[in-house]
Design an enzyme around this catalytic site. Structure first.
Site, PDB file in Angstrom:
ATOM      1  N   HIS A  29       0.443  -8.403  -9.649  1.00 24.06           N
ATOM      2  CA  HIS A  29      -0.208  -7.445  -9.402  1.00 24.06           C
ATOM      3  C   HIS A  29      -1.347  -7.292 -10.499  1.00 24.06           C
ATOM      4  O   HIS A  29      -2.778  -6.461 -10.125  1.00 24.06           O
ATOM      5  CB  HIS A  29       0.554  -6.186  -9.096  1.00 24.06           C
ATOM      6  CG  HIS A  29       0.151  -5.393  -8.215  1.00 24.06           C
ATOM      7  ND1 HIS A  29      -0.323  -5.301  -6.773  1.00 24.06           N
ATOM      8  CD2 HIS A  29      -0.285  -4.276  -8.554  1.00 24.06           C
ATOM      9  CE1 HIS A  29      -0.466  -4.211  -6.300  1.00 24.06           C
ATOM     10  NE2 HIS A  29      -0.732  -3.155  -7.758  1.00 24.06           N
ATOM     11  N   SER A  77      -4.899  -2.022  -5.895  1.00 21.61           N
ATOM     12  CA  SER A  77      -3.490  -1.179  -5.732  1.00 21.61           C
ATOM     13  C   SER A  77      -3.984  -0.009  -4.659  1.00 21.61           C
ATOM     14  O   SER A  77      -4.205  -0.278  -3.293  1.00 21.61           O
ATOM     15  CB  SER A  77      -2.663  -1.110  -6.530  1.00 21.61           C
ATOM     16  OG  SER A  77      -2.140  -0.956  -6.429  1.00 21.61           O
TER      17      SER A  77
END
Length: 499
Positions: free
Chosen positions: A461, A258
């Site tokens: 995610h 990320s």
């Protein structure tokens, strides 16, 4: 007349007579004087003898009585104190024997002594050591920020430190804990260490492990005046320099998740010399272009700057500090409130739904390690990327851009400067890293770049950190790529697949 008064009178008379000694006729007079005086004194003492003896005897008897009383009292008290002390000592001995029999020295464990989830309160080093690995903490200073890096130098039972070195960089609101949350055999840090890699886990400025500064107060605006741009420009290069200097023969591969991917791409454009210092880079859930993110947080991007301004007016320069209004709104995700489904639903709503890979026992641990500190400027910078129309650019200072950049618009990060071999890893259900944005990044990177799609249509995610099937879906592929990267003359990055 008392004895004291008589003696006083005698001394006065004697002094007078001696002062008039010249009036005496000779020794006879002197002898008679003393004889008479002696008789007088004798008579006096004889007369007083009875009274004196009576007084003395009476006082003595009284004193004896008092002495006997005091002695008896003291003896009784001593006896009582002695008995109390002996009783206390015996009691302690008995208690000690009972304690020794039931607790102190026997290899037993009292009920309720064991923590149900040690990872819920343990630090990263404590968690790593409890799982049987060596953990070191190294400190690097960058622009006054004191950064702590956690290291697993080698596998269990093997003290050989390999030159094959991995630097793991966590994402937004996170820390080095991300890489060990899933536990041994699943957490990527453990998997890499078991395979013989020297594993380093950095912590960004402002989080719980890198919160100190050489001179700035953590409550000041000056302390929090940074975004991921500053981490890319100063902190990560300083950490890489520290590792390579300390080891000498380090071959460092960077793996980011990320925001950790945002940092590496910004760094390689701002500090292009690190393209030749690093061995390779993995981008797990790449976050560079954000114009096509599917997460509902996209709707918050246009108001991020205004919210940040209002928060900072009230002295809150840290994003989501424990006492902020936004933190109270998200209190349903506190580690103490894990009974409801609210937190899980919030995570799925923002990151993507994947019930199959969701490990609910890790949720309290994950939430306890989340929100470890970042700046409003970091959050606003990401919001600007959402609104940037497909640009990967530096912080937008609005009317101050001309002063900062000598341009009305922020400078873009020049991705053409990247020559380092890169592996992009993405997932179809990642609402924060969409297929379109990842492909846009892929097209701008050098021809040596590889891209890998997680073979699970629901992978989201956060599944990179805690997926139940992480070994099969992610770790095995990472290890396969790394094996090729560190195999001499493998030709791993000599051609481009899939373009």
């Amino acid at each position: 007349m008392h004895v004291r008064e008589y003696l006083h009178s005698f001394l006065i008379i004697t002094s007078f007579n001696f002062n008039h000694a010249n009036d005496w006729t000779g020794d006879k007079d002197i002898k008679q004087y003393f004889e008479q005086t002696s008789e007088d004194m004798k008579a006096f003492f004889e007369k007083q003898k009875y009274r004196v003896e009576k007084a003395l005897n009476s006082g003595y008897m009284e004193a004896v009585k008092v002495t006997d009383t005091v002695s008896n009292f003291v003896e009784n008290q001593q006896r009582k104190i002695s008995m109390d002390i002996n009783s206390y000592v015996e009691s302690v001995k008995e208690s000690g024997r009972k304690a020794a029999d039931s607790w102190s020295y026997l290899p037993t464990e009292e009920p309720g002594a064991r923590m149900e989830q040690p990872d819920l309160i343990s630090s990263v080093p404590a968690t790593i050591v409890r799982n049987g690995y060596i953990c070191e903490t190294h400190t690097v200073v960058s622009q006054g920020y004191i950064l702590n890096i956690h290291r697993i130098p080698h596998p269990k039972g093997n003290k050989n430190v390999s030159k094959k070195t991995i630097l793991l960089q966590h994402g937004l609101f996170a820390s080095s804990a991300d890489w060990i949350l899933n536990g041994p055999e699943k957490g990527l840090a453990y998997v890499l260490a078991d395979a013989g890699y020297d594993v380093w886990m950095s912590n960004v400025r402002g989080n719980k492990y890198s919160r100190e500064h050489a001179c700035l107060k953590t409550s000041s605006k000056s302390y929090w005046n940074f975004s991921w741009h500053d981490i890319a420009l100063y902190d990560i290069p300083s950490i890489i320099d520290y590792i390579t200097t300390m080891k000498g023969d380090a071959e460092v591969t960077y793996i980011g998740h990320s925001m950790g991917t945002t940092i590496i791409f910004a760094m390689l454009t701002l500090r292009p010399e690190y393209n030749s210092i690093l061995k390779a880079a993995f981008a797990l859930a790449p976050v560079v272009f954000l114009s096509d993110i599917k997460s509902p947080i996209k709707s918050l991007a246009p108001i991020a700057s205004n919210v940040a301004y209002m928060e900072m007016l009230y002295g809150s320069h840290e994003f989501l500090p424990k006492k902020s209004a936004l933190r109270r709104i998200s209190s349903s995700c506190d580690a103490e409130n894990m009974e409801s489904l609210a937190c899980k639903n919030v995570i799925f709503y923002i990151c993507g739904y994947n019930e199959k890979q969701f490990n609910k026992t890790l949720l309290p641990v994950f939430m306890n390690n989340l929100g470890t500190g970042t700046s409003w400027k970091t959050a606003v910078h990401f919001a600007q990327e959402v609104m940037a129309g497909g640009k990967f650019q530096q912080f937008d200072y609005g009317s101050n851009n001309q002063r900062v950049y000598d341009s009305d618009t922020p400078l873009e990060y020049d991705l053409s400067k990247i020559t380092l071999p890169v592996i992009l890893v993405w997932a179809e259900n990642d609402l924060l890293s969409s297929e379109k944005d990842v492909k846009s990044l892929y097209e701008k990177l050098p021809p040596t770049t590889k891209i890998y799609k997680i073979p699970d249509p629901n992978f989201n995610h956060l599944d990179y950190l805690w997926a139940i099937e992480a070994p099969k879906l992610l770790n095995d592929k990472v290890m396969e790529y790394l094996n090729d990267i560190y195999t001499e003359s493998s030709g791993f990055f000599t051609f481009h697949i899939g373009k």
